[in-house]
Write a protein that holds these residues in place. Structure first.
Motif, PDB file in Angstrom:
ATOM      1  N   LEU A  23      47.533  46.072  40.468  1.00 36.15           N
ATOM      2  CA  LEU A  23      46.087  45.964  40.670  1.00 36.15           C
ATOM      3  C   LEU A  23      45.678  46.633  41.975  1.00 36.15           C
ATOM      4  O   LEU A  23      44.732  47.425  42.006  1.00 36.15           O
ATOM      5  N   LEU A  28      42.013  47.717  42.726  1.00 39.23           N
ATOM      6  CA  LEU A  28      41.373  46.452  42.372  1.00 39.23           C
ATOM      7  C   LEU A  28      41.950  45.314  43.208  1.00 39.23           C
ATOM      8  O   LEU A  28      43.159  45.248  43.430  1.00 39.23           O
ATOM      9  N   THR A  31      42.506  39.247  42.136  1.00 39.59           N
ATOM     10  CA  THR A  31      41.987  37.878  42.050  1.00 39.59           C
ATOM     11  C   THR A  31      42.836  37.084  41.055  1.00 39.59           C
ATOM     12  O   THR A  31      43.564  37.655  40.243  1.00 39.59           O
ATOM     13  N   GLN A  33      41.872  35.485  38.435  1.00 41.59           N
ATOM     14  CA  GLN A  33      41.491  35.791  37.055  1.00 41.59           C
ATOM     15  C   GLN A  33      42.018  37.156  36.610  1.00 41.59           C
ATOM     16  O   GLN A  33      42.496  37.298  35.491  1.00 41.59           O
ATOM     17  N   ARG A  34      41.928  38.167  37.475  1.00 36.54           N
ATOM     18  CA  ARG A  34      42.461  39.492  37.115  1.00 36.54           C
ATOM     19  C   ARG A  34      43.966  39.425  36.883  1.00 36.54           C
ATOM     20  O   ARG A  34      44.483  40.028  35.944  1.00 36.54           O
ATOM     21  N   LEU A  37      44.621  37.576  33.537  1.00 35.21           N
ATOM     22  CA  LEU A  37      44.276  38.401  32.377  1.00 35.21           C
ATOM     23  C   LEU A  37      45.223  39.587  32.235  1.00 35.21           C
ATOM     24  O   LEU A  37      45.615  39.937  31.122  1.00 35.21           O
ATOM     25  N   VAL A  65      38.349  31.270  31.887  1.00 29.39           N
ATOM     26  CA  VAL A  65      37.499  32.446  32.078  1.00 29.39           C
ATOM     27  C   VAL A  65      36.450  32.487  30.981  1.00 29.39           C
ATOM     28  O   VAL A  65      36.691  32.052  29.861  1.00 29.39           O
ATOM     29  N   THR A  69      33.497  37.391  31.774  1.00 26.52           N
ATOM     30  CA  THR A  69      34.513  37.747  32.767  1.00 26.52           C
ATOM     31  C   THR A  69      35.599  38.611  32.134  1.00 26.52           C
ATOM     32  O   THR A  69      36.045  39.599  32.728  1.00 26.52           O
ATOM     33  N   ASN A  72      34.079  42.096  31.588  1.00 26.79           N
ATOM     34  CA  ASN A  72      33.971  42.827  32.863  1.00 26.79           C
ATOM     35  C   ASN A  72      35.343  43.244  33.385  1.00 26.79           C
ATOM     36  O   ASN A  72      35.508  44.364  33.877  1.00 26.79           O
ATOM     37  N   THR A  73      36.314  42.368  33.281  1.00 25.24           N
ATOM     38  CA  THR A  73      37.660  42.675  33.766  1.00 25.24           C
ATOM     39  C   THR A  73      38.285  43.809  32.968  1.00 25.24           C
ATOM     40  O   THR A  73      38.887  44.724  33.542  1.00 25.24           O
ATOM     41  N   GLN A  76      36.809  46.963  34.114  1.00 21.21           N
ATOM     42  CA  GLN A  76      37.348  47.328  35.428  1.00 21.21           C
ATOM     43  C   GLN A  76      38.749  47.930  35.276  1.00 21.21           C
ATOM     44  O   GLN A  76      39.077  48.928  35.929  1.00 21.21           O
ATOM     45  N   PHE A  77      39.573  47.347  34.416  1.00 25.30           N
ATOM     46  CA  PHE A  77      40.911  47.882  34.158  1.00 25.30           C
ATOM     47  C   PHE A  77      40.819  49.288  33.560  1.00 25.30           C
ATOM     48  O   PHE A  77      41.627  50.158  33.877  1.00 25.30           O
TER      49      PHE A  77
END
Length: 149
Positions: A23, A28, A31, A33-34, A37, A65, A69, A72-73, A76-77
């Motif tokens: 990450l 990134l 977090t 949550q990230r 996931l 989550v 979320t 969005n995650t 972001q990935f």
């Protein structure tokens, strides 16, 4: 869940790697949550998942989550180059953990996506990209259905 997972992200096939490090390397912040996931996403090797499918896995794994979320995650990935987006069925979007060059079979009725190695398909005679643009990659999706008797 552990901070490391046996999985594959890009060229790190089969290697034990730290999700937290991956990450950070992708820009990134790791977090909770990230990390959770990403562990769910990459723990089973190459896969094609929808936002809803990953959300269901997160709930089953007691990862608190929201669907937003997860959405969005995953985006972001995607922006970080960790996964690819694959739109195959109207409003249904799959997220592909295999970011190498390859194509896909889509099995209608089962909503299942399978990888096809890029070496199995030749693509030629592409039109030139418009002024100021370049082709980043070509996605081929071959739709399959069960044979009718």
């Amino acid at each position: 869940m552990s901070q490391t997972v046996m999985g594959r992200v890009g060229s790190m096939a089969g290697a034990l790697f730290s999700i937290e490090t991956k990450l950070r390397d992708c820009g990134l912040r790791p977090t909770r949550q990230r990390i959770a996931l990403a562990e769910l996403l990459f723990a089973k090797g190459d896969r094609h998942l929808t936002v809803e499918e990953l959300h269901e896995e997160a709930i089953a794994a007691d990862v608190p989550v929201s669907l937003a979320t997860v959405y969005n995650t995953l985006h972001q990935f995607t922006e970080a180059g960790m996964i690819r987006v694959l739109a195959v069925e109207g409003a249904k979007t799959y997220f592909d953990t295999n970011v190498s060059d390859h194509h896909h079979f889509f099995i209608e009725g089962r909503n299942e996506v399978l990888d096809i190695p890029v070496s199995n398909i030749e693509i030629g005679n592409l039109p030139p990209a418009p002024e100021g643009m370049e082709i980043s990659y070509v996605d081929v999706v071959i739709r399959l259905r069960e044979k009718k008797s």
